[in-house]
Design a protein around this motif. Structure first.
Motif, PDB file in Angstrom:
ATOM      1  N   GLN A 162       0.807  -1.211   0.000  1.00 62.51           N
ATOM      2  CA  GLN A 162       0.000   0.000   0.000  1.00 62.51           C
ATOM      3  C   GLN A 162       0.847   1.270   0.000  1.00 62.51           C
ATOM      4  O   GLN A 162       0.699   2.126  -0.841  1.00 62.51           O
ATOM      5  N   GLU A 163       1.751   1.375   0.972  1.00 63.15           N
ATOM      6  CA  GLU A 163       2.572   2.583   1.041  1.00 63.15           C
ATOM      7  C   GLU A 163       3.886   2.347   0.302  1.00 63.15           C
ATOM      8  O   GLU A 163       4.932   2.832   0.714  1.00 63.15           O
ATOM      9  N   GLY A 216       4.404   9.487  -5.684  1.00 66.98           N
ATOM     10  CA  GLY A 216       3.707   8.277  -5.240  1.00 66.98           C
ATOM     11  C   GLY A 216       3.540   7.254  -6.340  1.00 66.98           C
ATOM     12  O   GLY A 216       3.838   6.074  -6.179  1.00 66.98           O
ATOM     13  N   SER A 227      -3.008   5.097  -1.693  1.00 64.11           N
ATOM     14  CA  SER A 227      -2.349   6.378  -1.446  1.00 64.11           C
ATOM     15  C   SER A 227      -2.211   7.202  -2.719  1.00 64.11           C
ATOM     16  O   SER A 227      -1.430   8.142  -2.755  1.00 64.11           O
ATOM     17  N   LYS A 260     -12.701   4.120   1.072  1.00 62.39           N
ATOM     18  CA  LYS A 260     -11.230   4.074   1.196  1.00 62.39           C
ATOM     19  C   LYS A 260     -10.830   4.171   2.661  1.00 62.39           C
ATOM     20  O   LYS A 260     -11.456   4.891   3.417  1.00 62.39           O
ATOM     21  N   ILE A 307      -5.872   7.009   5.424  1.00 64.01           N
ATOM     22  CA  ILE A 307      -4.451   6.769   5.163  1.00 64.01           C
ATOM     23  C   ILE A 307      -3.683   7.278   6.360  1.00 64.01           C
ATOM     24  O   ILE A 307      -3.703   8.463   6.676  1.00 64.01           O
ATOM     25  N   GLY A 316       0.214   8.879   5.533  1.00 66.46           N
ATOM     26  CA  GLY A 316       0.902   8.517   4.299  1.00 66.46           C
ATOM     27  C   GLY A 316       1.350   9.745   3.519  1.00 66.46           C
ATOM     28  O   GLY A 316       0.544  10.461   2.970  1.00 66.46           O
ATOM     29  N   VAL A 339       2.898  11.335   0.300  1.00 65.49           N
ATOM     30  CA  VAL A 339       3.125  10.891  -1.087  1.00 65.49           C
ATOM     31  C   VAL A 339       4.336  11.610  -1.648  1.00 65.49           C
ATOM     32  O   VAL A 339       4.483  12.793  -1.449  1.00 65.49           O
TER      33      VAL A 339
END
Lengths: 278, 271, 289
Positions: free
Chosen positions: C86-87, C148, C175, C281, C284, C287, C289
């Motif tokens: 994900q990240e 990102g 993200s 969603k 986050i 997170g 980016v």
């Protein structure tokens, strides 16, 4: 990006396409890189060459090292019980009083050494105190104070308090310098005076860290109190020094174990206090 | 309840409840009595005649220290070089030993909880014992000289560097580590690719910081015979040559200032 | 190719994250795993490559039982399962090339990887993959200098350099902005087709799942509550997966609103008509980016 750097990039890309890739070096300029490597090597050679080792003496000492390790297995707390207890008591009292005195004095010095709350002459004066207190090892300061105040824990207490001032005031000043200025302005906007501003806007912001640092300094002061006895400033250091020079290793081992245990305890306690004040 | 009502019904606000108020009062009482007790112990062990004499002694000391005997400085270059070597080589030794210990002590990289507690014990023992005590022990074992100083500084640095480094390791982002292990990397490869790049800046910063502290510490190791400028300091004090002592002090002051500046610059460059 | 039977996971805290998972994935199929936050999607794919230890059941990749592997055998099994995070989960202070090459760690020995002396074939393949994902000029950049979408491309290249049979993809777009999300999903989809890879993709965005997956599996509270084609996914099934909600006001909203982040937990309780699918969603967590 310069032309040559772009050329280098496309060259590295072409090589990578053919499967040739090396990690780019940490220092891009090859001359500087090699000069640094050579400089470090030359320094190491010179430094190591100036270390003189008397191997006969080391071999002779190896036996003592074994004795010492054996002593750690069987520390002797009892035969010098009185001396140890006295030294410990002195160390602990010195630690506590010096930390309290040191912090009380460090607060005004710290305020004075923060550029955003103090006028320039005060700032310079307070910074000078901090610089002197931080530069010299506690032991050096202890020597001077022992000459002035005579042997005993009083000189030790003054020494540790002096060292505490430098340590705490510097960190406190840094804290005050980067505190949240909006809160200070808000309090000032209510018409509060200097003292009220300090109490209502500055103190709440720096207090948790101040408490944490005080606990940390308490810990450091105890450790230092165990060595300034070597130059006559009281505490368990004197007892330790005596036992080592008499080759009573099992007593020395006992003292060291006590020091370690107390530091462990204080570390455990301070982590609790810090969690509690946060 | 911080807000309560009085008998006539008007609400009053107090900062704390009365129970908390009492506890705080009690804590202060205990603290202050403890402090007074400590003070009593110290004052019992103090010869007050000497303390009363302190002002005169102090001014006497200053008058003997000035003017500094400048020509003595020429004899101090060699000891100063030794002092810097003790600090630098000692730091190098310390970080070389602290590096694996920190990895064994960090919760997320240790191979086994038992190994972890052993590593933590090493760190605590090294931290609790001052470098000058290490030096005293090593001088009795190895004999006086620079070597004892280097090892003493190294042993003391293990705890400092090890503690800060293992805390840094415990604070790294776990996802890159997870990603590297998901590729099928071995344990050492995960350390090398996932953990090491993340802690490298912290490690370099901590090492330089410790070097700066070690310069300061190594100036006094000579007092117990472990080499460096402390030897000259000890000799001058024993001879009551205070005008030489002041030269040594100035020299130490300058060296420490320079080392602090270097360390601050290097740390800035790393971050 | 991949078969999960009776897989369950109970955390030491007592939370039952997964129960009775029966799933089998043929070669080349792209499966989207949907469900509310905390349904066990991440746990499920982490059980497959054993970043999380399943407590029950068996997982077989081809003919190999994965749950009993350890040490070197587990590492060799992990090589054949590429994972995308994900990240992004890149190592920030390593260069792009080093990050991609770390996909070969399961194949090369420690000293070789330590001195970054990878076989010529691996380096050439890594470069080809970087070209394929559109980043041939970034080989010497540090991973934290990328955007990102670029980082996720590097993450994909790393996973593919493992020459996997299976891709495990954990919230690849959570993200990213909507446009980049589609590009990334399309890229994963194309690469799976090119190399006949099977993939399990955890995804919160139902619209993206519909568009890019061959098959959709819905997870709720650790159990499979739906398994079928994207076309079969209707309002009733969405309710079964996510809980009651007015899905129609969202159905025509194919383009999710990027950047809008709402804690998914609140969705369970919300009944406002205006709630859109995009709000499913996850929040986050910090997170950048």
């Amino acid at each position: 990006m310069s032309v040559s750097a772009e050329g280098l990039n496309s060259r590295r890309e072409d090589e990578a396409r053919r499967g040739v890739w090396r990690r780019p070096p940490l220092i891009a300029n090859p001359r500087l890189r090699w000069a640094l490597v050579a400089g470090v090597l030359v320094y190491l050679l010179l430094a190591l060459a100036s270390v003189e080792v008397n191997w006969e003496r080391v071999a002779e000492g190896a036996g003592r090292a074994l004795n010492f390790i054996a002593a750690f297995m069987q520390p002797d707390f009892l035969s010098r019980k009185g001396d140890i207890l006295n030294g410990l008591l002195e160390s602990l009292t010195m630690t506590l009083t010096s930390t309290v005195i040191g912090i009380l004095l460090a607060i005004p010095v710290g305020l004075g050494a923060a550029r955003n709350v103090a006028p320039l002459p005060v700032y310079i004066f307070c910074r000078a105190i901090i610089a002197i207190s931080r530069t010299f090892q506690e032991i050096i300061i202890a020597i001077l104070f022992v000459v002035m105040f005579g042997f005993g824990p009083f000189a030790g207490m003054i020494t540790l308090a002096f060292a505490t001032i430098g340590f705490m005031a510097k960190l406190l000043a840094e804290d005050i310098e980067d505190l949240d200025w909006k809160q200070v302005e808000a309090i000032r906007a209510t018409g509060a005076g200097w003292w009220q501003t300090m109490n209502q806007a500055v103190q709440p912001q720096v207090m948790p860290r101040l408490i944490g640092l005080s606990m940390y300094r308490l810990d450091i002061n105890f450790r230092e109190s165990s060595v300034i006895g070597i130059v006559g400033a009281g505490g368990i250091g004197a007892t330790l020094n005596t036992s080592l020079s008499r080759y009573e290793y099992s007593t020395s081992a006992a003292i060291l174990l006590i020091i370690i245990a107390i530091v462990l305890l204080s570390e455990y306690a301070s982590s609790h206090v810090r969690r509690w004040t946060q | 309840m911080p807000v309560s009502t009085t008998s006539d019904g008007t609400p009053i606000w107090q900062r704390r409840t009365s129970r908390v108020q009492w506890l705080i009062f009690l804590a202060w009482l205990v603290g202050i009595s403890l402090l007074l007790l400590c003070w009593k112990v110290i004052s019992d062990n103090t010869m007050w005649v000497f303390v009363e004499d302190a002002g005169r002694q102090g001014s006497d000391l200053i008058s003997r220290m000035t003017p500094p005997r400048w020509e003595y400085a020429s004899q101090l270059w060699q000891p100063m070089w030794d002092t810097i070597n003790i600090a630098t080589l000692g730091t190098a030794l310390g970080i070389a030993l602290a590096f694996p210990v920190a990895f064994l002590a960090a919760r997320n990289t240790t191979p086994h909880p038992l190994v972890r507690s052993l590593a933590l014990t090493i760190i605590v023992s090294s931290r609790s014992i001052n470098s000058i005590i290490w030096a005293m022990l090593l001088v009795t074992i190895l004999g006086p000289g620079v070597l004892a100083g280097i090892i003493a500084i190294g042993l003391r640095s293990i705890g400092f560097v090890g503690k800060l480094l293992y805390e840094a390791i415990e604070e790294i982002h776990p996802t890159p580590v997870e990603a590297v292990s998901a590729t099928g990397a071995s344990r050492l490869q995960v350390m090398n690719y996932g953990v090491l790049p993340q802690v490298m800046p912290a490690f370099a910063g901590i090492s330089v910081y410790r070097w700066d502290i070690n310069i300061r510490e190594s100036t006094v190791l000579g007092l117990v015979g472990a080499g460096g400028i402390g030897l000259q300091l000890n000799a001058s004090i024993n001879l009551l040559a205070w005008n030489q002592v002041s030269v040594i002090f100035l020299m130490i002051f300058a060296t420490v200032l320079v080392s602090e500046w270097v360390s601050a610059r290097v740390r800035q460059a790393i971050i | 190719m991949l078969t999960l039977s009776g897989v369950g996971k109970r955390y030491p805290t007592g939370d039952q994250a997964l129960a009775d998972i029966e799933l089998s994935l043929p070669k080349g199929q792209v499966l989207a795993l949907i469900g509310p936050s905390g349904a066990g999607k991440s746990t499920l794919i982490r059980c497959v490559n054993r970043l999380v230890e399943p407590t029950q059941g068996s997982i077989r990749l081809d003919d190999q039982e994965l749950t009993r592997l350890s040490g070197g055998a587990l590492r060799r099994a992990r090589r054949s399962m590429g994972m995308i995070f994900q990240e992004y989960a890149l190592v920030d202070r390593l260069s792009v090339m080093e990050n991609v090459l770390s996909g070969r760690l399961g194949y090369v020995g420690f000293w070789r990887s330590f001195w970054r002396r990878y076989p010529q074939r691996d380096v050439a393949e890594a470069f080809r993959l970087l070209e394929r994902v559109g980043l041939p000029h970034a080989i010497d950049k540090r991973a934290d200098a990328l955007s990102g979408g670029q980082r996720q491309r590097v993450g994909i290249a790393r996973a593919l350099l493992q020459s996997p049979k299976l891709l495990l993809v954990d919230e690849p777009t959570a993200s990213l902005d909507p446009k980049t999300s589609r590009q990334i999903m399309r890229l994963i989809r194309e690469l799976c087709a090119e190399r006949e890879l099977a993939a399990i993709i955890n995804i919160h965005d139902v619209a993206l799942a519909r568009q890019f997956a061959d098959r959709i599996v819905g997870l709720r509270a650790g159990r499979i509550v739906f398994d079928g084609m994207p076309q079969e996914l209707d309002n009733e099934i969405l309710t079964r997966i996510y809980g009651e909600e007015d899905w129609d006001s969202a159905a025509d909203q194919a383009e999710p609103e990027g950047g809008e982040v709402v804690a998914a937990e609140s969705v369970k309780h919300k009944r406002e008509e205006s709630t859109r699918l995009a709000e499913l969603k996850p929040a986050i967590s910090g997170g950048g980016v």
